[in-house]
Design a protein around this motif. Structure first.
Motif, PDB file in Angstrom:
ATOM      1  N   HIS A 182       6.569  -5.599  10.443  1.00  0.00           N
ATOM      2  CA  HIS A 182       6.418  -5.201   9.036  1.00  0.00           C
ATOM      3  C   HIS A 182       6.622  -6.404   8.107  1.00  0.00           C
ATOM      4  CE1 HIS A 182       5.978  -1.025   9.968  1.00  0.00           C
ATOM      5  NE2 HIS A 182       7.214  -0.870  10.426  1.00  0.00           N
ATOM      6  N   LEU A 183       7.636  -7.210   8.396  1.00  0.00           N
ATOM      7  CA  LEU A 183       7.904  -8.387   7.571  1.00  0.00           C
ATOM      8  C   LEU A 183       6.776  -9.407   7.676  1.00  0.00           C
ATOM      9  CD1 LEU A 183      11.708  -8.709   8.321  1.00  0.00           C
ATOM     10  CD2 LEU A 183      10.722  -8.405   6.048  1.00  0.00           C
ATOM     11  N   ASN A 184       6.189  -9.530   8.853  1.00  0.00           N
ATOM     12  CA  ASN A 184       5.061 -10.450   9.024  1.00  0.00           C
ATOM     13  C   ASN A 184       3.864 -10.035   8.178  1.00  0.00           C
ATOM     14  OD1 ASN A 184       6.513 -11.933  10.818  1.00  0.00           O
ATOM     15  ND2 ASN A 184       5.336 -11.387  12.628  1.00  0.00           N
ATOM     16  N   THR A 185       3.637  -8.733   8.101  1.00  0.00           N
ATOM     17  CA  THR A 185       2.534  -8.225   7.280  1.00  0.00           C
ATOM     18  C   THR A 185       2.740  -8.605   5.819  1.00  0.00           C
ATOM     19  OG1 THR A 185       2.221  -6.364   8.791  1.00  0.00           O
ATOM     20  CG2 THR A 185       1.265  -6.157   6.594  1.00  0.00           C
ATOM     21  N   LEU A 186       3.975  -8.441   5.335  1.00  0.00           N
ATOM     22  CA  LEU A 186       4.295  -8.841   3.960  1.00  0.00           C
ATOM     23  C   LEU A 186       4.122 -10.343   3.784  1.00  0.00           C
ATOM     24  CD1 LEU A 186       5.483  -8.477   1.114  1.00  0.00           C
ATOM     25  CD2 LEU A 186       7.774  -8.600   2.143  1.00  0.00           C
ATOM     26  N   ASN A 187       4.672 -11.118   4.716  1.00  0.00           N
ATOM     27  CA  ASN A 187       4.613 -12.573   4.619  1.00  0.00           C
ATOM     28  C   ASN A 187       3.175 -13.073   4.567  1.00  0.00           C
ATOM     29  OD1 ASN A 187       4.813 -15.477   5.578  1.00  0.00           O
ATOM     30  ND2 ASN A 187       6.971 -14.937   5.462  1.00  0.00           N
ATOM     31  N   HIS A 199      -0.063 -10.469  -8.106  1.00  0.00           N
ATOM     32  CA  HIS A 199      -0.371  -9.921  -6.776  1.00  0.00           C
ATOM     33  C   HIS A 199       0.835 -10.062  -5.845  1.00  0.00           C
ATOM     34  CE1 HIS A 199      -2.116  -9.468  -2.795  1.00  0.00           C
ATOM     35  NE2 HIS A 199      -1.711 -10.691  -2.507  1.00  0.00           N
ATOM     36  N   MET A 200       1.480 -11.227  -5.873  1.00  0.00           N
ATOM     37  CA  MET A 200       2.652 -11.455  -5.012  1.00  0.00           C
ATOM     38  C   MET A 200       3.786 -10.497  -5.356  1.00  0.00           C
ATOM     39  SD  MET A 200       2.809 -15.595  -4.759  1.00  0.00           S
ATOM     40  CE  MET A 200       1.438 -16.542  -4.098  1.00  0.00           C
ATOM     41  N   LEU A 201       4.038 -10.328  -6.655  1.00  0.00           N
ATOM     42  CA  LEU A 201       5.093  -9.412  -7.083  1.00  0.00           C
ATOM     43  C   LEU A 201       4.783  -7.986  -6.644  1.00  0.00           C
ATOM     44  CD1 LEU A 201       7.648  -8.652  -8.641  1.00  0.00           C
ATOM     45  CD2 LEU A 201       6.263  -8.580 -10.737  1.00  0.00           C
ATOM     46  N   GLU A 202       3.549  -7.568  -6.799  1.00  0.00           N
ATOM     47  CA  GLU A 202       3.158  -6.209  -6.413  1.00  0.00           C
ATOM     48  C   GLU A 202       3.344  -5.976  -4.919  1.00  0.00           C
ATOM     49  OE1 GLU A 202      -0.182  -5.142  -9.843  1.00  0.00           O
ATOM     50  OE2 GLU A 202      -0.818  -6.060  -7.962  1.00  0.00           O
ATOM     51  N   GLU A 203       3.055  -6.998  -4.108  1.00  0.00           N
ATOM     52  CA  GLU A 203       3.245  -6.874  -2.660  1.00  0.00           C
ATOM     53  C   GLU A 203       4.721  -6.680  -2.323  1.00  0.00           C
ATOM     54  OE1 GLU A 203       1.095  -6.631  -0.236  1.00  0.00           O
ATOM     55  OE2 GLU A 203      -0.717  -6.942  -1.405  1.00  0.00           O
ATOM     56  N   VAL A 204       5.585  -7.426  -3.001  1.00  0.00           N
ATOM     57  CA  VAL A 204       7.029  -7.320  -2.759  1.00  0.00           C
ATOM     58  C   VAL A 204       7.543  -5.946  -3.197  1.00  0.00           C
ATOM     59  CG1 VAL A 204       9.288  -8.156  -3.531  1.00  0.00           C
ATOM     60  CG2 VAL A 204       7.534  -9.784  -2.840  1.00  0.00           C
ATOM     61  N   LEU A 205       7.123  -5.487  -4.378  1.00  0.00           N
ATOM     62  CA  LEU A 205       7.564  -4.174  -4.879  1.00  0.00           C
ATOM     63  C   LEU A 205       7.084  -3.057  -3.959  1.00  0.00           C
ATOM     64  CD1 LEU A 205       6.943  -4.608  -8.729  1.00  0.00           C
ATOM     65  CD2 LEU A 205       9.105  -4.808  -7.484  1.00  0.00           C
ATOM     66  N   ARG A 238       9.374  -0.221  -1.600  1.00  0.00           N
ATOM     67  CA  ARG A 238       9.157   1.219  -1.484  1.00  0.00           C
ATOM     68  C   ARG A 238       8.973   1.620  -0.015  1.00  0.00           C
ATOM     69  NH1 ARG A 238       8.428   3.935  -6.165  1.00  0.00           N
ATOM     70  NH2 ARG A 238       8.009   2.721  -8.044  1.00  0.00           N
ATOM     71  N   LYS A 239       8.325   0.738   0.753  1.00  0.00           N
ATOM     72  CA  LYS A 239       8.125   1.036   2.178  1.00  0.00           C
ATOM     73  C   LYS A 239       9.461   1.089   2.913  1.00  0.00           C
ATOM     74  CE  LYS A 239       3.518  -1.051   2.458  1.00  0.00           C
ATOM     75  NZ  LYS A 239       2.713  -2.181   2.986  1.00  0.00           N
ATOM     76  N   LEU A 240      10.413   0.265   2.488  1.00  0.00           N
ATOM     77  CA  LEU A 240      11.730   0.292   3.119  1.00  0.00           C
ATOM     78  C   LEU A 240      12.386   1.662   2.947  1.00  0.00           C
ATOM     79  CD1 LEU A 240      13.119  -3.252   2.138  1.00  0.00           C
ATOM     80  CD2 LEU A 240      12.441  -2.472   4.422  1.00  0.00           C
ATOM     81  N   PHE A 245      10.842   3.812   5.476  1.00  0.00           N
ATOM     82  CA  PHE A 245      11.372   3.516   6.812  1.00  0.00           C
ATOM     83  C   PHE A 245      12.719   4.202   7.032  1.00  0.00           C
ATOM     84  CE2 PHE A 245       9.074  -0.856   6.591  1.00  0.00           C
ATOM     85  CZ  PHE A 245       7.863  -0.223   6.817  1.00  0.00           C
ATOM     86  N   VAL A 246      13.569   4.203   5.994  1.00  0.00           N
ATOM     87  CA  VAL A 246      14.883   4.844   6.098  1.00  0.00           C
ATOM     88  C   VAL A 246      14.719   6.350   6.340  1.00  0.00           C
ATOM     89  CG1 VAL A 246      16.972   5.479   4.819  1.00  0.00           C
ATOM     90  CG2 VAL A 246      16.123   3.131   4.727  1.00  0.00           C
ATOM     91  N   LYS A 247      13.830   6.993   5.599  1.00  0.00           N
ATOM     92  CA  LYS A 247      13.590   8.437   5.768  1.00  0.00           C
ATOM     93  C   LYS A 247      13.016   8.732   7.151  1.00  0.00           C
ATOM     94  CE  LYS A 247      12.908   9.463   0.843  1.00  0.00           C
ATOM     95  NZ  LYS A 247      11.932   9.894  -0.195  1.00  0.00           N
TER      96      LYS A 247
END
Length: 508
Positions: A259-264, A276-282, A286-288, A291-293
């Motif tokens: 998952h982190l590689n996909t973001l990176n 675009h970079m900020l939107e990817e991080v935000l 939300r995906k985290l 993942f918790v749920k």
């Protein structure tokens, strides 16, 4: 381009009697010509930004990579302006002095410098004596300042619990045992071939590159049974490979690093905007939560490797993994502050009509009048011919994003490179807007110049180490700078003009 007499031309070039000194002098002249073109474009641009990072070359000389991003008639440009050597100390004041001295010597106007991006080192971002703080003090005004988004993402990724980090250490030990000796390596590959394994080899891990971790772990797990068989044949014992607690952490790490590689990967490359970079991080934040749920429900829909492990074991410690992701989520929430605070500003080039102008940061854009900008926004809001331009831009960006997602899903990475670049599409839209809205255009081009990361600096250091290697460690600073600039620039030297300045060598 292919010429009919290509071979003849190549042979003529090969036959030219150029000495090493001649080659060096002409390389320096071409690099100097490119620098003149760059500086001319920077000074004529309505705004520009810089990205700055440092790294040692093969001669242990600290080199500062100074990049500029600006908009010229061809669109957004990201250019290496200089590799600045630091022969002595590398404190914030040393870096600041070196950069300001260079800008002054080359007559680069700092009045329309709007932002600066660096890594998170104290020498760069120290509150009092860091490069950024000293630069703003020297200029007498506030700049938009950003801590490289890729560096911050990497720091967030390092929040795994110590037990999970140790899993990576054990994997590396095992991989090294197999691959360090040629005989072991050949025998292991033969074993993989005999059992018709999915992969034909393991991967070595490079500590410098976070992305390599995910690939190493994924392949290791896929070849886990073959690894156990091979280690047993060599009478090598790793008790962890039989411990369910260790193995479940291994499978969890496979999924999370993926998952982190996909973001990176989404944050890398040229042509992406800071928005675009900020939107990817935000989006990843939300995906985290998702993942918790997913872990709370025990469905493990987003953890395929852990889900597969769970099917062959009675129970796994889902609470432990949930707390690990919660800690990472907390780390993400505390970072990227500079980008979060400026989200309205970063969004302006794409959705100018949807933003309240009072929320825009105007302090870093001295050439833009806020009252005039507000009037221009009011004037353009109901003019369909120009409003439609921004609607078309949004639709085009959506289409490109959709195509990119489909190609990424099918692992067609080279095709992604051929898609239109976001910053180019934004530029083309604003370039079509008349100068009646000059303050809007200046602001949009200024925001478009912002660096979201120092990714380009890291690329340059890779080229620098390739050019100045152990076989060419005596390369001078001037020659290194010229060679690197020629390698990475998008500009072409004016060879015709330069050739008229070169004295013709007559044969003796």
């Amino acid at each position: 381009m292919d010429f009919k007499n290509k071979n003849e031309i190549v042979q003529k070039i090969k036959d030219m009697p150029l000495s090493a000194k001649t080659v060096k002098d002409r390389t320096l002249k071409m690099a100097e010509d490119i620098s003149k073109q760059q500086i001319q474009d920077i000074n004529s641009a309505v705004a520009y930004s810089i990205a700055c990072d440092e790294s040692k070359d093969k001669g242990d000389i600290e080199q500062i990579a100074l990049f500029c991003r600006y908009v010229n008639s061809f669109g957004p440009q990201e250019e290496l302006i200089e590799l600045i050597p630091l022969k002595d100390q590398t404190r914030g004041e040393d870096i600041c002095k070196a950069v300001l001295d260079f800008l002054s010597a080359k007559k680069i106007n700092t009045n329309h410098l709007v932002s600066v991006a660096t890594d998170g080192a104290p020498s760069m971002r120290g509150a009092q004596k860091g490069f950024v703080a000293l630069l703003q003090k020297a200029l007498g005004r506030t700049l938009l300042s950003f801590h490289c988004i890729l560096h911050q993402e990497a720091l967030c990724a390092q929040t795994f619990p110590p037990e999970c980090t140790k899993v990576m250490d054990v994997v590396i030990q095992i991989v090294n045992k197999i691959m360090a000796k040629g005989l072991n390596h050949r025998q292991f590959r033969l074993l993989l071939d005999e059992v018709e394994s999915t992969y034909s080899d393991l991967l070595l891990h490079n500590k410098v590159r976070w992305l390599s971790r995910g690939e190493v772990l994924k392949r290791f797990v896929t070849c886990l049974e073959e690894v156990k068989t091979f280690l047993a044949s060599k009478e090598l014992t790793f008790a962890e490979l039989e411990q369910p607690e260790w193995l479940e952490k291994l499978h969890f790490m496979v999924d999370m690093t993926a998952h982190l590689n996909t973001l990176n990967t989404s944050l890398q490359g040229k042509g992406g905007t800071a928005l675009h970079m900020l939107e990817e991080v935000l989006a990843f934040e939300r995906k985290l939560t998702v993942f918790v749920k997913d872990l709370q429900r025990g469905t493990l829909s987003h953890f395929p490797s852990l889900r597969e492990f769970k099917q062959s074991h009675d129970a796994i410690n889902l609470e432990y993994f949930k707390s690990a992701i919660t800690a990472m989520q907390s780390s993400f929430g505390k970072r990227f502050c500079g980008f979060r605070e400026e989200k309205n500003t970063l969004s302006f080039p794409v959705t100018p009509l949807a933003i309240d102008p009072s929320l825009l940061n105007m302090t870093a854009f001295p050439g833009v009048s806020q009252p005039d900008l507000e009037l221009e926004l009011a004037d353009i809001a109901d003019k369909d011919i120009w409003v439609s331009k921004f609607k078309c831009l949004t639709a085009t960006l959506e289409d490109v994003a959709r195509q990119k997602a489909i190609l990424a899903q099918n692992h067609k990475w080279s095709d992604i490179e051929n898609l239109p670049k976001q910053d180019k599409l934004v530029f083309e839209t604003w370039n079509a807007i008349p100068n009646t809205y000059i303050n809007m255009k200046k602001y949009a081009f200024g925001v478009l110049s912002i660096f979201g990361s120092t990714y380009v600096c890291e690329q340059v250091f890779s080229n620098m180490n390739y050019i100045k290697n152990k076989h060419r460690s005596r390369l001078t600073d001037d020659s290194l700078q010229a060679c690197v600039k020629m390698k990475v620039t998008s500009y072409s030297p004016d060879v015709q003009t330069l050739s008229t300045e070169v004295q013709e060598q007559k044969s003796h």
